[in-house]
Design a protein around this motif. Structure first.
Motif, PDB file in Angstrom:
ATOM      1  N   TYR A   1       0.797  -1.195   0.039  1.00 39.48           N
ATOM      2  CA  TYR A   1       0.081   0.107   0.084  1.00 39.48           C
ATOM      3  C   TYR A   1       0.847   1.230   0.018  1.00 39.48           C
TER       4      TYR A   1
ATOM      5  N   LYS B   1      -6.017   0.956   4.500  1.00 42.34           N
ATOM      6  CA  LYS B   1      -5.281  -0.473   5.034  1.00 42.34           C
ATOM      7  C   LYS B   1      -6.059  -1.262   5.630  1.00 42.34           C
TER       8      LYS B   1
ATOM      9  N   VAL C   1      -1.550  -6.625   3.819  1.00 40.99           N
ATOM     10  CA  VAL C   1      -1.115  -5.394   3.420  1.00 40.99           C
ATOM     11  C   VAL C   1       0.250  -5.310   3.748  1.00 40.99           C
TER      12      VAL C   1
ATOM     13  N   THR D   1      -6.858   1.503  -5.014  1.00 40.25           N
ATOM     14  CA  THR D   1      -7.010   0.875  -3.925  1.00 40.25           C
ATOM     15  C   THR D   1      -8.754   0.252  -4.299  1.00 40.25           C
TER      16      THR D   1
END
Length: 441
Positions: A324, A341, A351, A416
């Motif tokens: 991330y 996250k 992650v 994302t």
């Protein structure tokens, strides 16, 4: 920091605001440790503290910007890592924005620099112009090597490097209209169509609309919406930036009046930082101050909004290892650090956070075009740290970061929201290979 502005100078509300900011700085230097340009170049004047001294001297003396201050202000990414680090609450963002506007008003740049900046301001905020420019980029690629050898033309070479070889078709979902939520209605939101993102990757907003409507959220694409103004705002072109802000405030105000809005959803964190600042930007405009403050209060990054919903269990838990990358405008500009996250982890992803996550990737709006050498160093440093995580895919929430990191990384770089949509029943993100997935250990 002691200041010496005259009463006449402080009658200007912009100077008065900057004076308040300057007085908060205590010269501690904590900002230097997290400033990407200081870390890269090692020059005190390329740190926030150094730039603050230059800005103070320029504004206090009421003088036009000169080559030295322009050089060092231009090298600032506006990543705002200094604001995260500062123990005194110095609002460097508003200070450097004022300095850039002062530079735009008082400094005459070299001809090619002026032409490059004018072209960026006239093209990037307008999707149809930007799309046409990208189609023409192929004509310039044979001359890229020549452009790179001439310092004044390096920005042109950088533009050609960043231009994609193919351009997605414009999405019909970006047209003004309403997308009804499925099942019980859980909310009503507007979505920022945007400018550059709508050309480079329209699937980001399409995916957002698809996921939100499946969750029961009605999504409105307002009539009359345009660029958020961030690109020209950071170039010191305040009149153009404020015109964009007013246009969007009007569009979203109409949407509010027609049926109410729970939020204004933004899928590009760079835009989000600016829209959340509309209340400040338009504070002196009596016709817009109140409306702009209301818009800023409603602005939410898509992950910020999703984190506030009671999400169901994901349809699938991919177990994919994800690096991330927190965009600067997300973590420093909007202070959104945990939600993306946590959403990824809840959706079944593993992650991993790269080292030096606070440092900018070098995109920063038009920075990777106007400062290509520094930008490339920051990009390579970022990519090295990302690839060291052993992840299979990179997730981030800003189109500039996606474009920048993807230009050098071996891993696919996706928004994302595309990974979240996949986990909650949507299609696998384009570019993410099944063979490239790494199961969580």
């Amino acid at each position: 920091m002691q200041t010496n502005f005259s009463a006449a100078q402080l009658a200007d509300p912009h100077v008065a605001e900057s004076e308040k900011i300057l007085r908060k700085c205590v010269h501690c230097g904590f900002c230097t440790a997290t400033c990407p340009t200081y870390v890269t170049l090692g020059n005190e004047l390329d740190s926030p503290r150094g730039r603050i001294y230059l800005i103070k001297d320029m504004l206090e003396n009421g003088r036009p910007a000169d080559k030295e201050i322009v050089t060092h202000i231009d090298r600032c990414l506006s990543c705002l890592a200094c604001m995260t680090t500062c123990p005194s609450g110095v609002n460097y963002m508003h200070l450097v924005d004022h300095a850039r506007a002062h530079i735009q008003d008082t400094y005459r740049r070299p001809l090619l620099d002026r032409l490059t900046r004018a072209m960026l301001a006239a093209v990037l905020p307008y999707p149809s112009r930007f799309r046409a420019a990208l189609k023409l980029a192929g004509l310039g690629r044979p001359f890229m090597g020549l452009f790179e050898k001439l310092p004044a033309l390096k920005p042109v070479a950088a533009m050609l490097k960043l231009a994609p070889s193919s351009i997605p078709l414009a999405s019909p979902m970006a047209k003004p209209g309403t997308h009804a939520g499925q099942g019980a209605k859980r909310g009503r939101v507007a979505i920022l169509t945007g400018c550059a993102q709508s050309v480079l990757d329209p699937a980001i907003n399409d995916t957002t609309i698809s996921l939100l409507t499946r969750l029961g959220v009605e999504v409105v694409v307002p009539e009359g919406e345009g660029c958020c103004g961030a690109l020209v705002h950071h170039m010191g072109r305040e009149d153009q930036a404020l015109a964009s802000a007013r246009q969007n405030v009007d569009a979203w105000t109409r949407a509010i009046e027609k049926g109410g809005l729970d939020a204004i959803i933004i899928t590009a964190s760079g835009c989000g930082t600016t829209i959340k600042d509309y209340g400040f930007m338009l504070r002196l405009d009596p016709a817009y101050a109140e409306k702009a403050a209301r818009v800023s209060a409603l602005a939410k990054d898509v992950t910020e909004y999703l984190a506030a919903l009671d999400l169901p269990e994901p349809v699938r838990k991919p177990g994919t290892v994800v690096a991330y990358h927190s965009a600067c405008s997300m973590q420093h500009g909007q202070k959104i650090t945990r939600q993306p996250k946590e959403l990824l982890a809840k959706a079944g992803f593993v992650v991993r956070e790269p080292r030096e996550g606070h440092l900018c990737c070098g995109s920063a709006g038009t920075y990777n075009i106007l400062q290509p050498d520094i930008s490339a160093k920051l990009r390579d440093r970022k990519v090295k740290n990302i690839e060291a995580t052993g992840a299979s895919v990179v997730a981030t929430g800003n189109i500039g970061c996606i474009t920048q990191i993807a230009s050098a990384a071996k891993l696919p770089v996706v928004h994302t929201i595309k990974l979240l949509d996949w986990a909650y029943g949507g299609p696998k993100p384009e570019g993410v290979s099944e063979q490239g997935l790494a199961a969580a250990e």
